[in-house]
Design a protein around this motif. Structure first.
Motif, PDB file in Angstrom:
ATOM      1  N   VAL A  42      30.797  43.334  76.915  1.00 61.25           N
ATOM      2  CA  VAL A  42      31.949  43.427  77.815  1.00 61.25           C
ATOM      3  C   VAL A  42      31.832  42.370  78.916  1.00 61.25           C
ATOM      4  O   VAL A  42      32.807  41.679  79.235  1.00 61.25           O
ATOM      5  CB  VAL A  42      32.075  44.842  78.414  1.00 61.25           C
ATOM      6  N   GLY A  43      30.634  42.207  79.461  1.00 61.67           N
ATOM      7  CA  GLY A  43      30.418  41.210  80.498  1.00 61.67           C
ATOM      8  C   GLY A  43      30.683  39.794  80.004  1.00 61.67           C
ATOM      9  O   GLY A  43      31.293  38.981  80.713  1.00 61.67           O
ATOM     10  N   TYR A  44      30.248  39.504  78.790  1.00 64.79           N
ATOM     11  CA  TYR A  44      30.468  38.167  78.223  1.00 64.79           C
ATOM     12  C   TYR A  44      31.954  37.911  78.002  1.00 64.79           C
ATOM     13  O   TYR A  44      32.478  36.847  78.329  1.00 64.79           O
ATOM     14  CB  TYR A  44      29.681  38.006  76.921  1.00 64.79           C
ATOM     15  N   ILE A  45      32.654  38.900  77.481  1.00 60.21           N
ATOM     16  CA  ILE A  45      34.099  38.756  77.264  1.00 60.21           C
ATOM     17  C   ILE A  45      34.807  38.583  78.612  1.00 60.21           C
ATOM     18  O   ILE A  45      35.713  37.757  78.741  1.00 60.21           O
ATOM     19  CB  ILE A  45      34.651  39.960  76.471  1.00 60.21           C
ATOM     20  N   THR A  46      34.373  39.336  79.613  1.00 60.03           N
ATOM     21  CA  THR A  46      34.930  39.198  80.958  1.00 60.03           C
ATOM     22  C   THR A  46      34.706  37.782  81.482  1.00 60.03           C
ATOM     23  O   THR A  46      35.603  37.186  82.084  1.00 60.03           O
ATOM     24  CB  THR A  46      34.290  40.226  81.911  1.00 60.03           C
ATOM     25  N   GLY A  49      37.242  35.274  80.681  1.00 55.96           N
ATOM     26  CA  GLY A  49      38.560  35.522  81.239  1.00 55.96           C
ATOM     27  C   GLY A  49      39.555  36.222  80.326  1.00 55.96           C
ATOM     28  O   GLY A  49      40.757  36.215  80.612  1.00 55.96           O
ATOM     29  N   LEU A  50      39.075  36.836  79.247  1.00 60.08           N
ATOM     30  CA  LEU A  50      40.001  37.546  78.368  1.00 60.08           C
ATOM     31  C   LEU A  50      40.363  38.898  78.975  1.00 60.08           C
ATOM     32  O   LEU A  50      39.528  39.543  79.611  1.00 60.08           O
ATOM     33  CB  LEU A  50      39.392  37.739  76.984  1.00 60.08           C
ATOM     34  N   PRO A  51      41.598  39.346  78.763  1.00 64.58           N
ATOM     35  CA  PRO A  51      42.000  40.651  79.292  1.00 64.58           C
ATOM     36  C   PRO A  51      41.387  41.793  78.466  1.00 64.58           C
ATOM     37  O   PRO A  51      41.004  41.591  77.316  1.00 64.58           O
ATOM     38  CB  PRO A  51      43.530  40.637  79.131  1.00 64.58           C
ATOM     39  N   LEU A  52      41.325  42.962  79.056  1.00 64.32           N
ATOM     40  CA  LEU A  52      40.842  44.177  78.396  1.00 64.32           C
ATOM     41  C   LEU A  52      39.514  43.961  77.670  1.00 64.32           C
ATOM     42  O   LEU A  52      39.398  44.164  76.458  1.00 64.32           O
ATOM     43  CB  LEU A  52      41.892  44.699  77.412  1.00 64.32           C
ATOM     44  N   PRO A  53      38.489  43.567  78.405  1.00 63.25           N
ATOM     45  CA  PRO A  53      37.215  43.238  77.750  1.00 63.25           C
ATOM     46  C   PRO A  53      36.574  44.406  77.002  1.00 63.25           C
ATOM     47  O   PRO A  53      35.925  44.187  75.979  1.00 63.25           O
ATOM     48  CB  PRO A  53      36.330  42.751  78.891  1.00 63.25           C
ATOM     49  N   GLN A  54      36.772  45.649  77.469  1.00 67.22           N
ATOM     50  CA  GLN A  54      36.218  46.798  76.736  1.00 67.22           C
ATOM     51  C   GLN A  54      36.897  46.935  75.375  1.00 67.22           C
ATOM     52  O   GLN A  54      36.237  47.230  74.370  1.00 67.22           O
ATOM     53  CB  GLN A  54      36.382  48.113  77.533  1.00 67.22           C
ATOM     54  N   VAL A  55      38.197  46.722  75.340  1.00 66.17           N
ATOM     55  CA  VAL A  55      38.936  46.788  74.073  1.00 66.17           C
ATOM     56  C   VAL A  55      38.481  45.651  73.163  1.00 66.17           C
ATOM     57  O   VAL A  55      38.258  45.853  71.961  1.00 66.17           O
ATOM     58  CB  VAL A  55      40.465  46.735  74.323  1.00 66.17           C
ATOM     59  N   GLY A  56      38.335  44.465  73.732  1.00 64.76           N
ATOM     60  CA  GLY A  56      37.865  43.329  72.941  1.00 64.76           C
ATOM     61  C   GLY A  56      36.486  43.564  72.358  1.00 64.76           C
ATOM     62  O   GLY A  56      36.222  43.235  71.195  1.00 64.76           O
ATOM     63  N   ALA A  57      35.599  44.160  73.159  1.00 61.94           N
ATOM     64  CA  ALA A  57      34.245  44.455  72.674  1.00 61.94           C
ATOM     65  C   ALA A  57      34.291  45.493  71.551  1.00 61.94           C
ATOM     66  O   ALA A  57      33.576  45.364  70.550  1.00 61.94           O
ATOM     67  CB  ALA A  57      33.367  44.939  73.826  1.00 61.94           C
ATOM     68  N   ALA A  58      35.146  46.510  71.709  1.00 63.69           N
ATOM     69  CA  ALA A  58      35.272  47.529  70.657  1.00 63.69           C
ATOM     70  C   ALA A  58      35.823  46.902  69.377  1.00 63.69           C
ATOM     71  O   ALA A  58      35.333  47.193  68.275  1.00 63.69           O
ATOM     72  CB  ALA A  58      36.174  48.665  71.133  1.00 63.69           C
TER      73      ALA A  58
END
Length: 139
Positions: A42-46, A49-58
């Motif tokens: 989640v931190g890496y996705i954040t 600058g991508l939105p909704l990093p928790q969703v992206g990680a899932a």
């Protein structure tokens, strides 16, 4: 003869299986790593600058681990391979931006970008030609 009317050889079936194993070898451990280190993912996705990093990680865990296992087993291979190819291209574009990377990272990011594009090509070949008879799809 398969249900599609196309006969494959033992060599083609074996190559399709080995191809699925090798591609899954990349995705499954990566998905396990993302699952076990979810907060870091989640931190890496954040950080990019991508939105909704928790969703992206899932989504990353589902694609890499879940669809990686499906690909390995040859289950719903064509659709799984297309989804994984799109995911891999998206990962290349969002996480390996060599065109805007600092000079010290440019070559590494371009290599990773190009590898992702090549992996997507292999996945699309599986989507196009199927998993071979050594798969759940062909049982």
């Amino acid at each position: 003869m398969s249900s599609s009317g196309v006969t494959t050889t033992s060599l083609q079936d074996t190559l399709a299986l080995v191809g699925r194993i090798l591609i899954a070898y990349l995705f499954i451990p990566a998905g396990i790593g993302k699952l076990m280190g979810f907060a870091g993912t989640v931190g890496y996705i954040t950080s990019v600058g991508l939105p909704l990093p928790q969703v992206g990680a899932a989504i990353a865990v589902i694609v890499e681990l879940g669809l990686g296992i499906a690909l390995l087993l040859g289950y719903k291979t064509r659709i799984v391979a297309i989804v994984m190819a799109l995911f891999t291209i998206a990962a290349a574009v969002f996480f390996h931006k060599y065109w805007s990377a600092p000079d010290a990272m440019k070559m590494m990011q371009q290599i990773n970008f190009n590898k992702n594009i090549a992996i997507a090509g292999g996945l699309l070949a599986l989507a196009g030609f199927g998993p071979g008879r050594l798969s759940i799809d062909k049982r």
